[in-house]
Design a protein around this motif. Sequence first.
Motif, short mmCIF file in Angstrom:
data_model
loop_
_atom_site.label_atom_id
_atom_site.label_comp_id
_atom_site.label_asym_id
_atom_site.label_seq_id
_atom_site.Cartn_x
_atom_site.Cartn_y
_atom_site.Cartn_z
N LEU A 37 0.82 -1.21 0.00
CA LEU A 37 0.00 0.00 0.00
C LEU A 37 0.85 1.26 0.00
CD1 LEU A 37 -2.61 -0.95 2.77
CD2 LEU A 37 -2.83 -1.27 0.30
N LYS A 38 0.25 2.34 -0.44
CA LYS A 38 0.84 3.67 -0.28
C LYS A 38 -0.25 4.59 0.23
CE LYS A 38 -0.10 5.60 -4.89
NZ LYS A 38 0.49 6.28 -6.06
N LYS A 39 0.16 5.64 0.94
CA LYS A 39 -0.79 6.59 1.49
C LYS A 39 -1.55 7.31 0.37
CE LYS A 39 -0.68 6.87 6.08
NZ LYS A 39 -0.11 8.04 6.76
N ARG A 40 -2.83 7.48 0.56
CA ARG A 40 -3.66 8.24 -0.38
C ARG A 40 -3.40 9.73 -0.14
NH1 ARG A 40 -9.10 10.34 -0.11
NH2 ARG A 40 -10.21 10.18 -2.11
N GLU A 41 -3.05 10.45 -1.17
CA GLU A 41 -2.68 11.86 -1.04
C GLU A 41 -3.93 12.74 -1.06
OE1 GLU A 41 0.27 12.79 -3.95
OE2 GLU A 41 1.54 11.10 -3.38
N ASP A 42 -4.54 12.88 0.12
CA ASP A 42 -5.74 13.69 0.26
C ASP A 42 -5.50 14.76 1.32
OD1 ASP A 42 -5.68 12.18 2.56
OD2 ASP A 42 -7.39 10.93 2.03
N SER A 43 -6.55 15.46 1.75
CA SER A 43 -6.38 16.54 2.72
C SER A 43 -5.85 16.02 4.05
CB SER A 43 -7.70 17.29 2.93
OG SER A 43 -8.70 16.42 3.44
N PHE A 44 -6.27 14.81 4.44
CA PHE A 44 -5.75 14.20 5.67
C PHE A 44 -4.24 13.99 5.56
CE2 PHE A 44 -4.57 10.82 8.51
CZ PHE A 44 -5.36 10.98 9.62
N PHE A 45 -3.82 13.45 4.44
CA PHE A 45 -2.41 13.17 4.19
C PHE A 45 -1.58 14.45 4.26
CE2 PHE A 45 1.05 13.02 1.06
CZ PHE A 45 1.75 11.90 1.45
N HIS A 46 -2.01 15.50 3.56
CA HIS A 46 -1.25 16.74 3.52
C HIS A 46 -1.24 17.45 4.87
CE1 HIS A 46 -0.65 16.28 -0.72
NE2 HIS A 46 -1.94 16.35 -0.99
N THR A 47 -2.38 17.44 5.57
CA THR A 47 -2.45 18.07 6.88
C THR A 47 -1.54 17.37 7.87
OG1 THR A 47 -4.75 18.71 6.47
CG2 THR A 47 -3.99 18.78 8.75
N GLN A 48 -1.61 16.05 7.90
CA GLN A 48 -0.77 15.27 8.82
C GLN A 48 0.71 15.46 8.51
OE1 GLN A 48 -0.95 10.80 8.88
NE2 GLN A 48 -1.86 11.16 10.90
N ASN A 49 1.05 15.52 7.22
CA ASN A 49 2.43 15.76 6.82
C ASN A 49 2.96 17.06 7.40
OD1 ASN A 49 3.77 13.81 5.40
ND2 ASN A 49 3.24 14.57 3.39
#
Length: 355
Positions: free
Chosen positions: A208-220
């Motif tokens: 798997l790879k992380k889905r690049e959504d708003s959750f992903f960018h915010t957490q980053n």
Amino acid sequence: MTKALDFGSVKLKHLALHKVGNKIQEEDLELSDFELEVEENSPLHKSLMAYFLKPFREGGYYHFTDESEDLNLNEMFGFSRRLFNDPFEQFMPQSREIAKHLYNTSTHPNIKGGEFYVAYLEDCIVDGEVVNAIGLFKTENKEKFLKVKDQKTGAWAIVQDEGANVKKLDKGCLIFNFEEEKGFKICLKDSPSKNVEAQYWKESFLRLKKREDSFFHTQNYLNICKEFVEDVFNEEHNVERPQQMDMLNRSMKFFTENEDFNIVEFENSVMEEPEVIDAFQEYKDQYKEKNEVPVFDEFKISSTAVKKSRKDFKSVIKLDKKIQINVAGNEEHIEKGFDDEKGMSYYIVYYNEEE
């Protein structure tokens, strides 16, 4: 507010159980030929549904991936697509193939064998969309329990047995029939351990790879802010703890009070000083390269990611074992010093009113 992930109307349409051992330890792979029949709304049905679904929460989605960028080379993507296309005919054949694939990727000596459930679920609600899902759940850890039996002779018997705790799912994932062209949308339940044997579920079996959504960018970005304070904006660079706490507080406040992230607004509001901004930008570039993740300068802020990260943004200075200073702002009213006579450090706190 509408839930991003809602299982209130989910139906369990198909269920299979296989036993998957550790291949390298020469343990067995036992494949079932028939589906499990579970009466709807029975106590067993309710326990299974809670066991399967309760561990999953919204946020932090994944996709199937492959190093070659050809999804067709990811075995789990192929099994899932075939099952979604014809669940009635393909459920048992594909569940067996999935169990074989899990067995073939269980090649670390410390991986525990266990029961492996494959479920087909209908009417999951994901981001407002009603979709079907494939559920994969593995039981690895067993707990001992005592069972009391009525002997029908005026006496009782106590039997010790072992089984899975229905409140502790070891490993699981939900593959939603959504965004197939990207590798489906997937929720993951895995051990927090970073040991090799614990990572096989995500890295080897599912890939798997992380889905690049708003959750992903915010957490980053929240991770970047936290690690920047730990690694750069710290006492080694003449930044005292109150200033560090204040930086974390202002970062969290920005993400809490805004719906959209803009790097210029964030740096001017939180970092303020040009030299701090420059240091942050340099650290952000290093983080991006080290972790091999995209870091965007504009995105929609995920309130779910903010809530999940809040516990990591500690604003408490702990002194010895029983003294704590909670810094929620006005760090300029806190001074740190050292008393040569007592040989001890101290903080001075200035204030106007005591509440």
